[in-house]
Every structure is written in structure tokens, then in C-alpha cells.
Scaffold this motif. Structure first.
Motif, PDB file in Angstrom:
ATOM      1  N   ILE A  96       0.853  -1.177   0.000  1.00  9.88           N
ATOM      2  CA  ILE A  96       0.000   0.000   0.000  1.00  9.88           C
ATOM      3  C   ILE A  96       0.891   1.230   0.000  1.00  9.88           C
ATOM      4  O   ILE A  96       2.100   1.137   0.241  1.00  9.88           O
ATOM      5  N   CYS A  97       0.303   2.388  -0.273  1.00  5.48           N
ATOM      6  CA  CYS A  97       1.036   3.652  -0.220  1.00  5.48           C
ATOM      7  C   CYS A  97       0.239   4.628   0.634  1.00  5.48           C
ATOM      8  O   CYS A  97      -0.909   4.930   0.313  1.00  5.48           O
ATOM      9  N   VAL A  98       0.847   5.073   1.720  1.00  6.58           N
ATOM     10  CA  VAL A  98       0.259   6.119   2.557  1.00  6.58           C
ATOM     11  C   VAL A  98       0.979   7.420   2.213  1.00  6.58           C
ATOM     12  O   VAL A  98       2.092   7.659   2.663  1.00  6.58           O
ATOM     13  N   PRO A  99       0.367   8.274   1.379  1.00  6.15           N
ATOM     14  CA  PRO A  99       1.013   9.517   0.995  1.00  6.15           C
ATOM     15  C   PRO A  99       0.684  10.632   1.979  1.00  6.15           C
ATOM     16  O   PRO A  99      -0.278  10.538   2.742  1.00  6.15           O
ATOM     17  N   GLY A 107       0.128   7.963  13.665  1.00  9.49           N
ATOM     18  CA  GLY A 107       0.914   6.795  14.029  1.00  9.49           C
ATOM     19  C   GLY A 107       0.343   5.492  13.518  1.00  9.49           C
ATOM     20  O   GLY A 107       1.081   4.628  13.032  1.00  9.49           O
ATOM     21  N   ASP A 108      -0.988   5.325  13.590  1.00  6.98           N
ATOM     22  CA  ASP A 108      -1.569   4.077  13.121  1.00  6.98           C
ATOM     23  C   ASP A 108      -1.448   3.939  11.610  1.00  6.98           C
ATOM     24  O   ASP A 108      -1.289   2.833  11.082  1.00  6.98           O
ATOM     25  N   GLN A 109      -1.509   5.067  10.881  1.00  5.30           N
ATOM     26  CA  GLN A 109      -1.310   5.029   9.436  1.00  5.30           C
ATOM     27  C   GLN A 109       0.131   4.632   9.095  1.00  5.30           C
ATOM     28  O   GLN A 109       0.374   3.847   8.175  1.00  5.30           O
ATOM     29  N   PHE A 110       1.069   5.185   9.827  1.00  8.43           N
ATOM     30  CA  PHE A 110       2.477   4.876   9.595  1.00  8.43           C
ATOM     31  C   PHE A 110       2.765   3.405   9.906  1.00  8.43           C
ATOM     32  O   PHE A 110       3.463   2.715   9.151  1.00  8.43           O
ATOM     33  N   ARG A 111       2.212   2.922  11.025  1.00  4.17           N
ATOM     34  CA  ARG A 111       2.417   1.513  11.373  1.00  4.17           C
ATOM     35  C   ARG A 111       1.801   0.592  10.326  1.00  4.17           C
ATOM     36  O   ARG A 111       2.359  -0.459   9.988  1.00  4.17           O
ATOM     37  N   ARG A 112       0.633   0.973   9.791  1.00  2.00           N
ATOM     38  CA  ARG A 112      -0.006   0.166   8.753  1.00  2.00           C
ATOM     39  C   ARG A 112       0.877   0.100   7.510  1.00  2.00           C
ATOM     40  O   ARG A 112       1.015  -0.950   6.890  1.00  2.00           O
ATOM     41  N   GLN A 113       1.495   1.224   7.142  1.00  2.00           N
ATOM     42  CA  GLN A 113       2.396   1.250   5.991  1.00  2.00           C
ATOM     43  C   GLN A 113       3.535   0.247   6.166  1.00  2.00           C
ATOM     44  O   GLN A 113       3.856  -0.524   5.255  1.00  2.00           O
ATOM     45  N   LEU A 114       4.143   0.244   7.338  1.00  2.00           N
ATOM     46  CA  LEU A 114       5.264  -0.667   7.594  1.00  2.00           C
ATOM     47  C   LEU A 114       4.790  -2.109   7.745  1.00  2.00           C
ATOM     48  O   LEU A 114       5.470  -3.045   7.303  1.00  2.00           O
ATOM     49  N   LEU A 146      11.838   4.814  -4.878  1.00  2.00           N
ATOM     50  CA  LEU A 146      11.804   5.470  -3.575  1.00  2.00           C
ATOM     51  C   LEU A 146      12.452   4.629  -2.489  1.00  2.00           C
ATOM     52  O   LEU A 146      12.484   5.037  -1.327  1.00  2.00           O
ATOM     53  N   GLY A 147      12.987   3.487  -2.856  1.00  2.00           N
ATOM     54  CA  GLY A 147      13.792   2.721  -1.913  1.00  2.00           C
ATOM     55  C   GLY A 147      15.210   3.232  -1.824  1.00  2.00           C
ATOM     56  O   GLY A 147      16.001   2.752  -0.998  1.00  2.00           O
ATOM     57  N   LYS A 148      15.559   4.189  -2.656  1.00  5.76           N
ATOM     58  CA  LYS A 148      16.905   4.755  -2.655  1.00  5.76           C
ATOM     59  C   LYS A 148      16.917   6.256  -2.390  1.00  5.76           C
ATOM     60  O   LYS A 148      17.935   6.798  -1.975  1.00  5.76           O
ATOM     61  N   ALA A 149      15.817   6.952  -2.657  1.00  3.98           N
ATOM     62  CA  ALA A 149      15.745   8.399  -2.438  1.00  3.98           C
ATOM     63  C   ALA A 149      14.349   8.734  -1.937  1.00  3.98           C
ATOM     64  O   ALA A 149      13.355   8.350  -2.558  1.00  3.98           O
ATOM     65  N   ALA A 150      14.277   9.445  -0.828  1.00  2.86           N
ATOM     66  CA  ALA A 150      12.988   9.779  -0.221  1.00  2.86           C
ATOM     67  C   ALA A 150      12.499  11.123  -0.755  1.00  2.86           C
ATOM     68  O   ALA A 150      13.145  12.148  -0.569  1.00  2.86           O
ATOM     69  N   VAL A 151      11.357  11.090  -1.421  1.00  2.00           N
ATOM     70  CA  VAL A 151      10.759  12.286  -1.999  1.00  2.00           C
ATOM     71  C   VAL A 151       9.800  12.905  -0.984  1.00  2.00           C
ATOM     72  O   VAL A 151       9.087  12.178  -0.281  1.00  2.00           O
ATOM     73  N   PRO A 152       9.760  14.227  -0.865  1.00  2.00           N
ATOM     74  CA  PRO A 152       8.783  14.851   0.032  1.00  2.00           C
ATOM     75  C   PRO A 152       7.366  14.394  -0.273  1.00  2.00           C
ATOM     76  O   PRO A 152       7.008  14.160  -1.428  1.00  2.00           O
ATOM     77  N   PHE A 153       6.580  14.253   0.768  1.00  3.00           N
ATOM     78  CA  PHE A 153       5.165  13.879   0.726  1.00  3.00           C
ATOM     79  C   PHE A 153       4.947  12.397   0.475  1.00  3.00           C
ATOM     80  O   PHE A 153       3.808  11.944   0.407  1.00  3.00           O
ATOM     81  N   LEU A 154       6.013  11.647   0.313  1.00  6.14           N
ATOM     82  CA  LEU A 154       5.913  10.183   0.244  1.00  6.14           C
ATOM     83  C   LEU A 154       6.848   9.560   1.274  1.00  6.14           C
ATOM     84  O   LEU A 154       7.411   8.483   1.058  1.00  6.14           O
ATOM     85  N   GLY A 155       7.003  10.239   2.397  1.00  6.19           N
ATOM     86  CA  GLY A 155       7.967   9.815   3.404  1.00  6.19           C
ATOM     87  C   GLY A 155       7.630   8.486   4.045  1.00  6.19           C
ATOM     88  O   GLY A 155       8.525   7.659   4.276  1.00  6.19           O
ATOM     89  N   ALA A 156       6.351   8.231   4.348  1.00  8.35           N
ATOM     90  CA  ALA A 156       5.983   6.957   4.970  1.00  8.35           C
ATOM     91  C   ALA A 156       6.247   5.802   4.004  1.00  8.35           C
ATOM     92  O   ALA A 156       6.805   4.764   4.380  1.00  8.35           O
ATOM     93  N   TYR A 157       5.862   6.002   2.751  1.00  7.92           N
ATOM     94  CA  TYR A 157       6.078   4.971   1.734  1.00  7.92           C
ATOM     95  C   TYR A 157       7.567   4.740   1.502  1.00  7.92           C
ATOM     96  O   TYR A 157       8.027   3.595   1.433  1.00  7.92           O
TER      97      TYR A 157
END
Length: 306
Positions: A96-99, A107-114, A146-157
Motif C-alpha cells: 500500500i502507499c500512505v502519501p 501513528g496508526d497510518q504509519f504503522r499500517r504502511q510498515l 523510492l527505496g533509494k531516495a525519499a521524496v517529500p510527501f511520500l515519506g511513509a512509503y
């Protein structure tokens, strides 16, 4: 002219997660077409029925697999053991992608992403490893640029993708002595149904954030999401390109550690490898240039005449 890479025959059983739609669906059908027996992990039984209707060779078996549920993961491994006895491959594609700005991601959204993009796939690996060892099989972990460079607004993903890259590196080194090979397939922007889901998820993230915080980011984030959608529409990379890369990871005699899919994914990988952080920050700075622009400027301090 470079010699063609040697390939193993496409035979044996493969589990593909996230096969209900998009890249996973295309991958499951393409692997069956090549000769693999495919257990296609889907979210709902009706998704499996639709996928089975598209199967042309009788080698595809849908199975409801929730990678965040221990019992479901265990049932997947039991099905593979009962039907095939060993596994040639495990394709960890579900995700999934939590943008949204990280300040807005609860926190629960971030945990769900991971939980979905990292923990669930490790559970799939652990459950299916005995079957993979029997066939000296392959694990294919799907990440992205995005596994090599973190783009703003897609930080959780991006956090999840970085973690999955690290997990893949560790697994590759730990499992090599037992003959199980691990590769990453990293696709760039590809037009699939996920883009509508990401847009909806972004709206929910802003809606659930404190109004003042959401408003600070709204204009920049909305523009960013629109640009992402346009990039997907303009992309020449197809789900078929992704499926071919997965097939290569499963059949190359000497599989690569990483298969990039699409010019944008390769470009992101090169930028992350070659540019210092300061230049990457500058390159991504345009995305966040309007953050806070709608906030009123502070009133000038009172100046009492002397």
C-alpha cells in the motif's frame, strides 16, 4: 554485442502476493504463461474468480492471502506444501502507499504502511523458506525508486521501501549459503489502478490531520499528487515490463541483486548513488516551495517612539 544471459526453465511453483490487480495481476498471469504454476495471492475470493477467468493454461490457483495475518500466511505455506511440495519462487509484491506530509501521517497510518510493506513480507519469507530451500528457489522483493531516495510527501512509503531494501540485502546474504537467491525489482511510475487509491489515501491523510497543519501543506501536496498522476499517464513503462523483470529474476542463472524497471526508476537510483544530500535536497526543493505560503505573515513588532 553482449552475450544473452542464460536462463533456467520456467517451471515449478511460485507464490505472488498482491495479485488482485495492477502489477501483481499482470505478473501472475505472465508467469503462468511462461510455464510456472502460480499461487496468486488476492484480497477477496471474487478477485480470485476474476483472475482465474483470465488464466489460459490451468496453472494458476488463486488464494486469499492477507500478509498481515499470521494464520493467512501460514495457510498459504501449507497450501504450497500440500499442492507442490516445494517452491521455485516467492514474489513479495503486495503493498500500500500512505502519501502525505509526515507531520500529517498519524501513528496508526504509519504503522499500517510498515506492517503491510515490510513486516508482512518478512512473515511470508519466514513461512515459505522451508519450501524455497527444497527447490533452491528465489525470493523477489518488489520496491521502487523510492527505496533509494525519499521524496517529500511520500515519506511513509519511502521509509517502508528503504526498510524493504535493507531487509532484502540482509536476506540475500543470510540465505545464500542455503542456495536461496534474493533479488529486488524496482519499478518506476506505471499506470495502474493504484494511482486512484493513492490519491484517495492522500485526501484522507489531510482530512484526518489538524486543520491548521493540513492547510499548511495543502496547496503543495495537491500539486504534487497531480504531477504524480500526470507522470504515470505519460510513462512508457508497462505492467508487462514489470512482469518480464520478475520473470528474469526468477530464471536468470545468475540473478542480479536489483532489476530497475523504467527510465525514471533507473534515474532515481543513479541520483541517489551519485549526488550528495545537499544537491538532492535542492532537486526536490521545488516540491515543497509553497509549503506555508498561505499562512499570514507575522505582524511587525510594535515600535514605541523614543
Amino acid at each position: 554485442m553482449l552475450p544473452a544471459r542464460r536462463r533456467l526453465p520456467a517451471q515449478g511453483a511460485v507464490v505472488v502476493t498482491g495479485a488482485s490487480s495492477g502489477l501483481g495481476r499482470e505478473c501472475a498471469l505472465a508467469l503462468e504463461e511462461r510455464g510456472f504454476h502460480v499461487i496468486a495471492g488476492v484480497r477477496r475470493s471474487e478477485d480470485g474468480e476474476k483472475l482465474l477467468a483470465e488464466s489460459l493454461h490451468g496453472r494458476l490457483r488463486p488464494a486469499v492471502i492477507d500478509i498481515t495475518d499470521e494464520a493467512s500466511v501460514r495457510a498459504s505455506a501449507e497450501l504450497a506444501a500440500r499442492e507442490y511440495g516445494a517452491l521455485r519462487g516467492l514474489v513479495n509484491n503486495a503493498g500500500i502507499c500512505v502519501p502525505g506530509p509526515l507531520e500529517c501521517v498519524e501513528g496508526d497510518q504509519f504503522r499500517r504502511q510498515l506492517d503491510v510493506n515490510v513486516v508482512g513480507h518478512l512473515e511470508m519469507v519466514r513461512a515459505h523458506l522451508p519450501l524455497l530451500r527444497r527447490a533452491r528457489g528465489r525470493i523477489v522483493n518488489v520496491t521502487s525508486g523510492l527505496g533509494k531516495a525519499a521524496v517529500p510527501f511520500l515519506g511513509a512509503y519511502a521509509t517502508a521501501q528503504f526498510a524493504k531494501e535493507a531487509m532484502s540485502d540482509a536476506l540475500r546474504r543470510e540465505l545464500a549459503p542455503g542456495g536461496v537467491r534474493v533479488s529486488i525489482v524496482a519499478p518506476g511510475a506505471i499506470l495502474t489502478p493504484i494511482w486512484g487509491k493513492v490519491s484517495d489515501a492522500g485526501e484522507r491523510v489531510l482530512r484526518d490531520a489538524p486543520p491548521a497543519v493540513a492547510e499548511r501543506y495543502r496547496a503543495a501536496f495537491t500539486a504534487f499528487m497531480a504531477g504524480n498522476g500526470q507522470q504515470a499517464l505519460a510513462s512508457r513503462t508497462t505492467p508487462e515490463d514489470f512482469a518480464r523483470a520478475v520473470a528474469r529474476a526468477l530464471t536468470d542463472v545468475r540473478p542480479r541483486t536489483r532489476y530497475w524497471v523504467g527510465a525514471d526508476a533507473r534515474r532515481m537510483g543513479r541520483l541517489a548513488r551519485l549526488l550528495p544530500d545537499a544537491l538532492l535536497d535542492r532537486r526536490f526543493g521545488g516540491i515543497t516551495a509553497t509549503v506555508g505560503a498561505s499562512e499570514a505573515a507575522p505582524a511587525p513588532a510594535d515600535r514605541t517612539p523614543t
